[in-house]
Design a protein around this motif. Structure first.
Motif, PDB file in Angstrom:
ATOM      1  N   MET A  24       0.825  -1.197   0.000  1.00  0.00           N
ATOM      2  CA  MET A  24       0.000   0.000   0.000  1.00  0.00           C
ATOM      3  C   MET A  24       0.865   1.254   0.000  1.00  0.00           C
ATOM      4  SD  MET A  24      -2.702  -1.334   2.844  1.00  0.00           S
ATOM      5  CE  MET A  24      -1.366  -2.116   3.730  1.00  0.00           C
ATOM      6  N   ASN A  25       0.339   2.309  -0.599  1.00  0.00           N
ATOM      7  CA  ASN A  25       1.043   3.584  -0.560  1.00  0.00           C
ATOM      8  C   ASN A  25       0.794   4.272   0.782  1.00  0.00           C
ATOM      9  OD1 ASN A  25      -1.492   4.883  -0.739  1.00  0.00           O
ATOM     10  ND2 ASN A  25      -1.335   5.109  -2.953  1.00  0.00           N
ATOM     11  N   ARG A  26       1.372   5.440   0.957  1.00  0.00           N
ATOM     12  CA  ARG A  26       1.288   6.115   2.263  1.00  0.00           C
ATOM     13  C   ARG A  26      -0.118   6.538   2.633  1.00  0.00           C
ATOM     14  NH1 ARG A  26       5.198  10.867   0.790  1.00  0.00           N
ATOM     15  NH2 ARG A  26       4.919  10.391  -1.383  1.00  0.00           N
ATOM     16  N   TRP A  27      -1.037   6.571   1.662  1.00  0.00           N
ATOM     17  CA  TRP A  27      -2.426   6.933   1.936  1.00  0.00           C
ATOM     18  C   TRP A  27      -3.307   5.698   2.124  1.00  0.00           C
ATOM     19  CZ3 TRP A  27       0.380   9.072  -2.174  1.00  0.00           C
ATOM     20  CH2 TRP A  27       0.877  10.347  -1.924  1.00  0.00           C
ATOM     21  N   GLY A  28      -2.701   4.524   2.153  1.00  0.00           N
ATOM     22  CA  GLY A  28      -3.460   3.295   2.361  1.00  0.00           C
ATOM     23  C   GLY A  28      -4.057   2.703   1.105  1.00  0.00           C
ATOM     24  N   MET A  63       2.019  -6.128   3.708  1.00  0.00           N
ATOM     25  CA  MET A  63       1.409  -7.082   4.624  1.00  0.00           C
ATOM     26  C   MET A  63       1.376  -8.440   3.942  1.00  0.00           C
ATOM     27  SD  MET A  63      -1.435  -9.057   5.525  1.00  0.00           S
ATOM     28  CE  MET A  63      -2.683  -8.496   4.404  1.00  0.00           C
ATOM     29  N   VAL A  64       1.744  -9.461   4.702  1.00  0.00           N
ATOM     30  CA  VAL A  64       1.711 -10.834   4.197  1.00  0.00           C
ATOM     31  C   VAL A  64       0.872 -11.674   5.149  1.00  0.00           C
ATOM     32  CG1 VAL A  64       3.075 -12.907   3.698  1.00  0.00           C
ATOM     33  CG2 VAL A  64       3.990 -10.642   3.133  1.00  0.00           C
ATOM     34  N   GLU A  65      -0.118 -12.367   4.601  1.00  0.00           N
ATOM     35  CA  GLU A  65      -0.881 -13.353   5.364  1.00  0.00           C
ATOM     36  C   GLU A  65      -0.463 -14.714   4.842  1.00  0.00           C
ATOM     37  OE1 GLU A  65      -5.397 -14.532   5.155  1.00  0.00           O
ATOM     38  OE2 GLU A  65      -5.134 -12.760   6.419  1.00  0.00           O
ATOM     39  N   TYR A  66       0.027 -15.559   5.739  1.00  0.00           N
ATOM     40  CA  TYR A  66       0.583 -16.835   5.300  1.00  0.00           C
ATOM     41  C   TYR A  66       0.074 -17.990   6.146  1.00  0.00           C
ATOM     42  CZ  TYR A  66       3.779 -16.135   9.244  1.00  0.00           C
ATOM     43  OH  TYR A  66       4.294 -15.922  10.495  1.00  0.00           O
TER      44      TYR A  66
END
Length: 84
Positions: A24-28, A63-66
């Motif tokens: 994501m960029n700094r603004w989400g 973010m990583v969901e594993y």
């Protein structure tokens, strides 16, 4: 740190697969997403492009969901600096 042309998910043998990898960029705003892949594969990494164009230099949040080999689902997150 050093220079990497692709930012990708790396792991040891305790991780079975990645359910989701986002940047994501700094603004989400999401600029990159990959789902359902194995770690240590640069084909599923981010090369700094957004819609085929070079993204602005700066800090991006990842973010990583594993899924672990024993079936747990976990998340990790951090940031990466993009420089051209």
């Amino acid at each position: 740190g050093g220079f990497n042309s692709v930012f990708y998910v790396q792991s040891n043998a305790t991780i079975e697969s990645v359910d989701r990898f986002i940047i994501m960029n700094r603004w989400g705003g999401m600029v990159f997403e990959q789902t359902d892949f194995l770690t240590n594969d640069t084909d599923y990494g981010w090369g700094g492009l957004v819609n085929g164009n070079r993204a602005s230099e700066g800090v991006y949040v990842w973010m990583v969901e594993y899924r672990t080999i024993d079936g747990r689902v976990e998340q990790i997150a951090g940031d990466v600096l993009l420089k051209w």
